[in-house]
Design an enzyme around this catalytic site. Structure first.
Site, PDB file in Angstrom:
ATOM      1  N   SER A  53       0.867  -1.181   0.000  1.00  0.00           N
ATOM      2  CA  SER A  53       0.000   0.000   0.000  1.00  0.00           C
ATOM      3  C   SER A  53       0.897   1.222   0.000  1.00  0.00           C
ATOM      4  O   SER A  53       1.830   1.324   0.800  1.00  0.00           O
ATOM      5  CB  SER A  53      -0.900  -0.005   1.238  1.00  0.00           C
ATOM      6  OG  SER A  53      -1.850   1.032   1.142  1.00  0.00           O
ATOM      7  N   GLU A  54       0.630   2.162  -0.913  1.00  0.00           N
ATOM      8  CA  GLU A  54       1.607   3.221  -1.150  1.00  0.00           C
ATOM      9  C   GLU A  54       1.787   4.175   0.027  1.00  0.00           C
ATOM     10  O   GLU A  54       2.715   4.968   0.057  1.00  0.00           O
ATOM     11  CB  GLU A  54       1.285   4.001  -2.440  1.00  0.00           C
ATOM     12  CG  GLU A  54      -0.071   4.655  -2.483  1.00  0.00           C
ATOM     13  CD  GLU A  54      -1.087   3.820  -3.247  1.00  0.00           C
ATOM     14  OE1 GLU A  54      -1.069   2.581  -3.079  1.00  0.00           O
ATOM     15  OE2 GLU A  54      -1.890   4.406  -3.985  1.00  0.00           O
TER      16      GLU A  54
END
Lengths: 230, 220, 220, 230
Positions: A53-54
């Site tokens: 997840s960025e």
């Protein structure tokens, strides 16, 4: 009639299932905000996939049970998630270095439009009544090794979303590898849309009529037959 | 099940080919992967380029690899540590090439390669002999030089503890180049002292997430 | 004795001046420093530029600061989160400027400012509407755009635990922009949940060393 | 005669002591390899200073007791050190970002030569029989907020090391703020050597004769009187 229309194509869960089959053991995968998040639910149980997840997570797990949400453990869509054993945290710059540096194997993104040369439009419409917002879409589109697009084959107004060239502002150029729609699985190769799979309720001519650029049937063509997922 | 642990040291470096660029972690001996470098010495790979802070000490590890004649070029910041005699001898007889890079520029070039940065501007080395061939540019009226990413084919790094996903933690100042070389190479091989079960390393403590690591070798 | 702990929240931001560039940590609410942003709202500083990933939600914290009229410009990647109504209203009436920056470029520009990098080349945004005025350049025949460091006068960040030297650890994904903004600002102020004695944080676990932190405020 | 000659100037410990007096409470300080390392021994006891080592340490402490050395805890000179409470570790790139980003208050470096405009030569001689080595010298010289130089006033061959321009290859340009020698404390201001302090065993004319560029006496001139440190 209505229920028959629904059955023509896959529902979102079925598209998510189809994408999940395409992700091999040990892949590092980023799932875009919205429908792509569903893909995590359909990874075969014997396959170990590591989700990124960025906002700074590797090894992201599913949503927590009600009451166990933690505001400091959220995904890129700002929804509560969990961390698997083996997961880790890092800051935003390290996270985008991971993306831009080509370390993410697959990114599954939603899209407004995809062009036959792989151009992706998923960050801005032509509506100027709201401020623009881009988030990590441009970084992901150029950074991940493979870009999968998950989208409806047609807009709500029955306009094609697979195009010769995008009419919406592009996010990345020549980046899309495969498009998974409710009607077909379409690879992009040498600036051509190659239909690898399509639903059996539709003829190739009908699929072509719903697509804004020429389609080519793959030599390895198969019928797209997802399980029932309601 | 993902399992990056490799049992035999010869299997860690068996796919290194001629001409490969090898990133070797360590600052002096702290964080240096002697057993992987020595395993590399046993392969047939030659014409290697080694990127490291130093050029080896005494006659083991990096110094031994350099002494084996397999290394054509060293890219480093400080090849004149005491004990770095094998490199210095080959350098003086022109049997090995040297690209000298300031230490911070070396680590930033490695970081750039791992982070998808094509080039960057630093003030380090501006005006010096090491910048004579570098492109210059001013930002806010201060002069900078352009530097490029430095990518490796293989990174040989040393950690303290790993798990089967390849997550790694380091020990004290032995961390040095490990995390940044792991990200800058196509294939990263880590020598560690301990392998633990998945989940036993505190997720807040993981310095190198497994995404950057391909093989883990337990050196007892 | 070094002691960066500040007892009163109004003393954390009292020296912010008109026109200051404020780096505000957080991704949505995770890691956002609502109490420092609200303290800033109580000062006389105006014409502020705020750098953050988002443009505030609902009517507290960053949204409240923006709503107070003290902010002339927002530099962010995603101002259209649901609940970001205060910003969107001011944007539509042209009462506030927006510089839209891709999320990875935003964080890399902040990192560059903290790391003494004048500019860097990224592939992100190449060819897009966001790159129309950007300088282009090819490396290995791939096109990149030039981006510049983005420095702050003040960083307002949120950590979990600190000590009197200003060492900080974070909680889970609330780490996000904190470490990088701390390094990118002239003055960094951290809101934390807990202050411990020097030495109680494992040195291997410290994410933001105190060198990047000027003031620590304990928000109970 | 010999002992009298020694007494003309400060010994290294006295120069280190003098530099230590110049470092204020709470400073972040990097000490170059060699003689500058001595500075840490003379920080006044009531002053808290945080030492940085470019191989990835903040809060570096003194050498360990014999038998307590740890090969993984070394300084930039590769000698065993300790970590103080509050110290931390980070990787090389983070460490040099800290240096290059202007976060280190003071760096004390040795030098071959310093020019009156603040140019520093400390990385290479004109000897080409050995390979060159630069290490972190160039990063430190442009990155630290203040560069202090600790060096003998003359070379072993009695040649001046304070020059109009350096004859050795420069490390950094216009970077040196103050030079601490065995004979004097000399600030660099507007491309001039300003003598702030000098030993009382020497006349200003004598100091000038040992210096390769014009000296100016500071308005705040004081005699340099270190304690006995043998």
């Amino acid at each position: 009639m209505n229920s028959q229309k629904k059955q023509m194509g896959l529902n979102r869960r079925q598209v998510a299932w189809r994408i999940a089959q395409e992700i091999s053991e040990g892949s590092y995968v980023n799932l875009g905000i919205g429908s792509p998040e569903l893909v995590a639910n359909y990874i075969p149980e014997d396959r170990e996939i590591i989700f990124h997840s960025e906002n700074g997570i590797l090894g992201m797990g599913p949503a927590p049970r009600p009451g166990e949400e933690n505001g400091n453990l959220i995904n890129a869509g700002k929804k509560p998630v969990t961390l698997l054993e083996g997961g880790s945290y890092f800051h935003h710059t390290d996270s985008f270095a991971m993306i831009r540096g080509g370390h993410i194997d697959i990114c599954v993104l939603g899209a407004y439009q995809v062009a036959q040369n792989g151009d992706l439009a998923n960050w801005a419409t032509l509506d100027t009544s709201k401020p623009p917002g881009v988030g990590g879409a441009m970084d992901l589109s150029v950074g991940a090794k493979k870009i999968f697009v998950m989208m409806d084959h047609l807009t709500k107004d029955n306009e094609p979303k697979l195009m010769k060239t995008c009419s919406y502002p592009e996010t990345g150029f020549g980046v899309v590898k495969t498009v998974f729609t409710d009607l077909a699985v379409i690879d992009i190769l040498d600036s051509k849309f190659i239909v690898r799979e399509m639903v059996e309720t539709l003829s190739f001519t009908q699929l072509q009529s719903k697509t804004g650029a020429p389609l080519t049937l793959s030599d390895n063509f198969k019928t797209l037959t997802p399980p029932n997922l309601d | 099940m993902i399992n990056k642990v490799i049992n035999f040291v010869e299997d860690t470096v068996s796919d290194v080919q001629d001409g490969a660029v090898i990133l070797a972690s360590g600052f002096g001996n702290a964080g240096a992967t002697n057993c992987l470098l020595e395993a590399l010495m046993e392969t047939n790979a030659k014409y290697l380029t080694v990127v490291a802070n130093n050029a080896g000490e005494s006659d083991y590890g990096l110094a031994a690899l350099i002494g084996s004649g397999k290394v054509s070029k060293v890219i480093c910041s400080y090849p004149i540590s005491s004990g770095s005699t094998i490199f210095q001898k080959l350098y003086n007889t022109k049997e090995i090439d040297l690209e000298l890079v300031p230490q911070g520029t070396l680590s930033e070039r490695l970081r750039a390669a791992g982070a998808g940065i094509g080039g960057f501007y630093t003030r380090t080395s501006v005006g010096s002999l090491l910048a004579t061939e570098k492109e210059k540019r001013k930002f806010n009226n201060i002069e900078y030089v352009l530097e490029y990413g430095l990518k490796g084919d293989f990174a040989l790094i040393r950690g303290k503890t790993a798990d089967r996903w390849g997550n790694i933690i380091y020990d004290k100042s032995a961390r040095n180049f490990g995390p940044i070389m792991a990200a800058a190479a196509t294939t990263t091989i880590a020598q560690v002292e301990q392998i633990v079960k998945l989940g036993e390393i505190d997720p807040e403590l993981i310095v190198t997430p497994g995404i950057y690591v391909d093989k883990v070798y337990l050196k007892k």
